[in-house]
Design an enzyme around this catalytic site. Structure first.
Site, short mmCIF file in Angstrom:
data_model
loop_
_atom_site.label_atom_id
_atom_site.label_comp_id
_atom_site.label_asym_id
_atom_site.label_seq_id
_atom_site.Cartn_x
_atom_site.Cartn_y
_atom_site.Cartn_z
N PHE A 31 -0.78 -5.96 9.44
CA PHE A 31 -0.85 -5.38 8.10
C PHE A 31 -1.45 -6.38 7.11
CE2 PHE A 31 1.58 -1.92 9.72
CZ PHE A 31 1.35 -0.85 8.85
N THR A 34 -5.21 -6.72 7.72
CA THR A 34 -5.91 -5.51 7.31
C THR A 34 -5.89 -5.33 5.80
OG1 THR A 34 -5.37 -4.46 9.42
CG2 THR A 34 -6.00 -2.99 7.61
N GLU A 35 -4.76 -5.57 5.20
CA GLU A 35 -4.60 -5.33 3.76
C GLU A 35 -5.32 -6.36 2.88
OE1 GLU A 35 -3.47 -2.89 2.07
OE2 GLU A 35 -2.26 -1.74 3.46
N SER A 36 -5.16 -7.64 3.20
CA SER A 36 -5.64 -8.68 2.27
C SER A 36 -6.45 -9.78 2.92
CB SER A 36 -4.44 -9.33 1.57
OG SER A 36 -3.66 -10.06 2.53
N TYR A 143 -8.05 3.44 8.27
CA TYR A 143 -6.96 2.48 8.08
C TYR A 143 -6.05 2.44 9.30
CZ TYR A 143 -2.94 0.14 6.01
OH TYR A 143 -1.91 -0.74 5.75
#
Length: 163
Positions: A31, A34-36, A143
């Site tokens: 996560f 993928t997110e940041s 996503y």
């Protein structure tokens, strides 16, 4: 060499909050990546913030459940410890709500529970009303694919359990 593209940064915090919220640390890394991209100062186009990219609306809801008496602000999500604490708690709640199904929980983390709950009521997206078989929105589909593919790589590189 491949591990350079799939780092385990902030490992002490990841291990702490993964243990606290009964999460696989490798999923948490998936996560964050993928997110940041492991950038604690990351801000998205919808003003989601920090390592785990949480919106203000979600943050305020999580704060009411997790730390109602604390003086934590939305800006504090730029602190890796705050972002991981809140993001891991939210991920835990998503997994709990969707019976541990990573893909459905990832869709909920990205698009919200309301969207996922609506899709679960549609036969074309869920045969059992509990897990999604399809992700009809392009951003959601992309996503979920990124999260599940990343999780597969982390699992292959670092093993299934880091306990």
């Amino acid at each position: 060499m491949e591990k350079a593209f799939y780092p385990c940064k902030y490992s002490a915090l990841v291990e702490q909050y993964a243990a606290e919220y009964d999460l696989d640390p490798l999923l948490v890394y998936s996560f964050i990546r993928t997110e940041s991209g492991f950038d604690p100062a990351a801000t998205s186009s919808v003003n989601a913030r920090g390592l785990m990219q949480m919106t203000e609306e979600t943050f305020l809801w999580m704060r009411s459940k997790l730390a109602a008496g604390e003086k934590v602000t939305f800006d504090d999500l730029y602190d890796p410890a705050v972002s991981l604490r809140y993001g891991c708690y939210y991920l835990h709640l998503c997994l709990q709500r969707y019976n541990g199904d990573v893909a459905t929980a990832a869709a909920a983390y990205h698009s919200g529970w309301g969207t996922v709950d609506t899709l679960l009521q549609m036969e074309e997206h869920s045969a059992d009303g509990v897990t999604l078989q399809g992700f009809p929105y392009n951003q959601m589909h992309h996503y979920v694919e990124k999260i599940t593919a990343c999780y597969a790589v982390y699992t292959r590189l670092y093993g299934t359990n880091q306990d």
